[in-house]
Design an enzyme around this catalytic site. Structure first.
Site, PDB file in Angstrom:
ATOM      1  N   ARG A 237      11.896  -6.057   4.299  1.00 45.24           N
ATOM      2  CA  ARG A 237      11.476  -4.453   4.643  1.00 45.24           C
ATOM      3  C   ARG A 237      12.728  -4.411   5.542  1.00 45.24           C
ATOM      4  NH1 ARG A 237       5.828  -2.009   5.416  1.00 45.24           N
ATOM      5  NH2 ARG A 237       5.819  -3.132   7.215  1.00 45.24           N
TER       6      ARG A 237
ATOM      7  N   ARG B 149      -9.649   0.780   8.786  1.00 46.74           N
ATOM      8  CA  ARG B 149      -9.168  -0.484   9.028  1.00 46.74           C
ATOM      9  C   ARG B 149     -10.375  -1.291   9.875  1.00 46.74           C
ATOM     10  NH1 ARG B 149      -3.500   0.721   9.150  1.00 46.74           N
ATOM     11  NH2 ARG B 149      -2.167  -1.277   9.607  1.00 46.74           N
TER      12      ARG B 149
ATOM     13  N   ARG C 171      10.976  -0.430  12.325  1.00 44.87           N
ATOM     14  CA  ARG C 171       9.568  -0.096  12.916  1.00 44.87           C
ATOM     15  C   ARG C 171       9.737  -1.230  14.184  1.00 44.87           C
ATOM     16  NH1 ARG C 171       4.592   0.438   8.622  1.00 44.87           N
ATOM     17  NH2 ARG C 171       3.818  -0.894  10.421  1.00 44.87           N
TER      18      ARG C 171
ATOM     19  N   ARG D 273      -0.749  -8.278  13.693  1.00 43.82           N
ATOM     20  CA  ARG D 273      -1.291  -7.415  12.691  1.00 43.82           C
ATOM     21  C   ARG D 273      -2.050  -8.101  11.881  1.00 43.82           C
ATOM     22  NH1 ARG D 273       4.362  -4.799  11.273  1.00 43.82           N
ATOM     23  NH2 ARG D 273       3.142  -3.616   9.490  1.00 43.82           N
TER      24      ARG D 273
ATOM     25  N   LYS E  20       0.965  -1.319  -0.040  1.00 44.13           N
ATOM     26  CA  LYS E  20       0.081   0.070  -0.124  1.00 44.13           C
ATOM     27  C   LYS E  20       0.794   1.452   0.103  1.00 44.13           C
ATOM     28  CE  LYS E  20      -2.372  -0.645   3.820  1.00 44.13           C
ATOM     29  NZ  LYS E  20      -1.664  -2.039   4.396  1.00 44.13           N
TER      30      LYS E  20
HETATM   31  P1  AMP Z   1       0.595   0.767   9.244  1.00 42.27           P
HETATM   32  O1  AMP Z   1       1.805   1.795   9.219  1.00 42.27           O
HETATM   33  O2  AMP Z   1      -0.869   0.965   8.428  1.00 42.27           O
HETATM   34  O3  AMP Z   1       1.056  -0.819   9.085  1.00 42.27           O
HETATM   35  O4  AMP Z   1      -0.179   0.955  10.761  1.00 42.27           O
HETATM   36  C1  AMP Z   1       0.769   0.670  11.629  1.00 42.27           C
HETATM   37  C2  AMP Z   1      -0.009   0.325  13.134  1.00 42.27           C
HETATM   38  O5  AMP Z   1      -0.645   1.817  13.387  1.00 42.27           O
HETATM   39  C3  AMP Z   1      -1.130  -0.510  13.382  1.00 42.27           C
HETATM   40  O6  AMP Z   1      -0.772  -1.838  13.324  1.00 42.27           O
HETATM   41  C4  AMP Z   1      -1.819  -0.259  14.090  1.00 42.27           C
HETATM   42  O7  AMP Z   1      -1.518  -0.253  15.380  1.00 42.27           O
HETATM   43  C5  AMP Z   1      -1.779   1.501  13.644  1.00 42.27           C
HETATM   44  N1  AMP Z   1      -2.980   1.971  13.085  1.00 42.27           N
HETATM   45  C6  AMP Z   1      -2.708   2.467  11.788  1.00 42.27           C
HETATM   46  N2  AMP Z   1      -3.829   2.968  11.030  1.00 42.27           N
HETATM   47  C7  AMP Z   1      -4.855   2.227  12.055  1.00 42.27           C
HETATM   48  C8  AMP Z   1      -6.270   2.563  11.850  1.00 42.27           C
HETATM   49  N3  AMP Z   1      -6.816   3.120  10.518  1.00 42.27           N
HETATM   50  N4  AMP Z   1      -6.961   2.026  12.930  1.00 42.27           N
HETATM   51  C9  AMP Z   1      -6.310   1.270  14.085  1.00 42.27           C
HETATM   52  N5  AMP Z   1      -5.176   1.511  14.088  1.00 42.27           N
HETATM   53  C10 AMP Z   1      -4.354   1.965  13.162  1.00 42.27           C
END
Ligand code: AMP
Length: 193
Positions: free
Chosen positions: A127, A88, A139, A150, A13
């Site tokens: 990554r 999400r 991360r 996740r 993404k």
């Molecule tokens: P990402 O970078 O999109 O993989 O997001 C990293 C982490 O941020 C996720 O595993 C969640 O803990 C939190 N997070 C990001 N976006 C959301 C969302 N829309 N709803 C809930 N938690 C989120």
């Protein structure tokens, strides 16, 4: 152009969003990036989100709806945006609909990157290796244990978001297992349908 990009962690993404940003001159609104910035800045939201993110769980809907509600009103998002990592949950998707309705706006497309789950752990590990090789920060949730959480969160809470948009006739699925350029081309094609 107002787009939502859906797909599990490691689906690409972020990579595809960056390409769409360049092509359409609209911002990528990554809730993960926004939360990581809040964690870094130790804001109240960051302090709340940090342990949740480290475990690989989802931050509460109300927090995310608040963040995105503010962000889409900023000037640079006036002509559109790419939502990366939001919504999400179905509750977030409904809240987004309400937000857009309120402004008299609607989504142009919801694109789901469909990937084979067995490839995702390898992509995450790649990554990590690439980031380490260029001396970047790894991360906190890019480790096998948090990654599994996740993926579980994706399966139980985010996969229904695809059904939600499919039910409204807004979902376009793209094969995310193809090379990056081919995925970009497939997204372009989906957007022109
Ligand atoms: P990402 O970078 O999109 O993989 O997001 C990293 C982490 O941020 C996720 O595993 C969640 O803990 C939190 N997070 C990001 N976006 C959301 C969302 N829309 N709803 C809930 N938690 C989120």
């Amino acid at each position: 152009m107002r787009l939502v990009l859906l797909g599990p962690p490691g689906a690409g993404k972020g990579t595809q969003s960056a390409r769409l940003v360049a092509k359409y001159a609209i911002p990528q609104l990554s809730t993960g990036d926004m939360l990581r910035a809040a964690v870094e800045a130790r804001t109240p939201i960051g302090l709340e989100a940090k342990p949740i993110m480290e475990r690989g769980e989802l931050v509460p809907d109300a927090v995310l709806v608040g963040i995105i509600g503010q962000r889409v009103k900023e000037k640079d998002a006036a002509n559109g945006f790419i939502l990366d990592g939001f919504p999400r949950t179905v509750a977030q998707a409904r809240a987004l609909d309400e937000m857009l309705d309120h402004e008299g706006l609607k989504l142009d497309a919801v694109i789901e990157l469909v990937v084979d789950e067995t490839a995702l752990l390898t992509r995450m590990q790649n990554r990590v290796d690439e980031t380490r090789a260029r001396g970047g920060d790894i991360r906190a949730d890019d480790n096998p244990e948090a990654f599994k959480t996740r993926l579980d969160a994706y399966r139980s809470l985010t996969a229904p978001v695809s059904d939600f948009y499919a039910g409204k006739g807004e979902l376009k699925q793209v094969d995310g297992m193809e090379p990056v350029d081919a995925v970009s081309a497939a997204i372009e094609q989906a957007l022109s349908r």
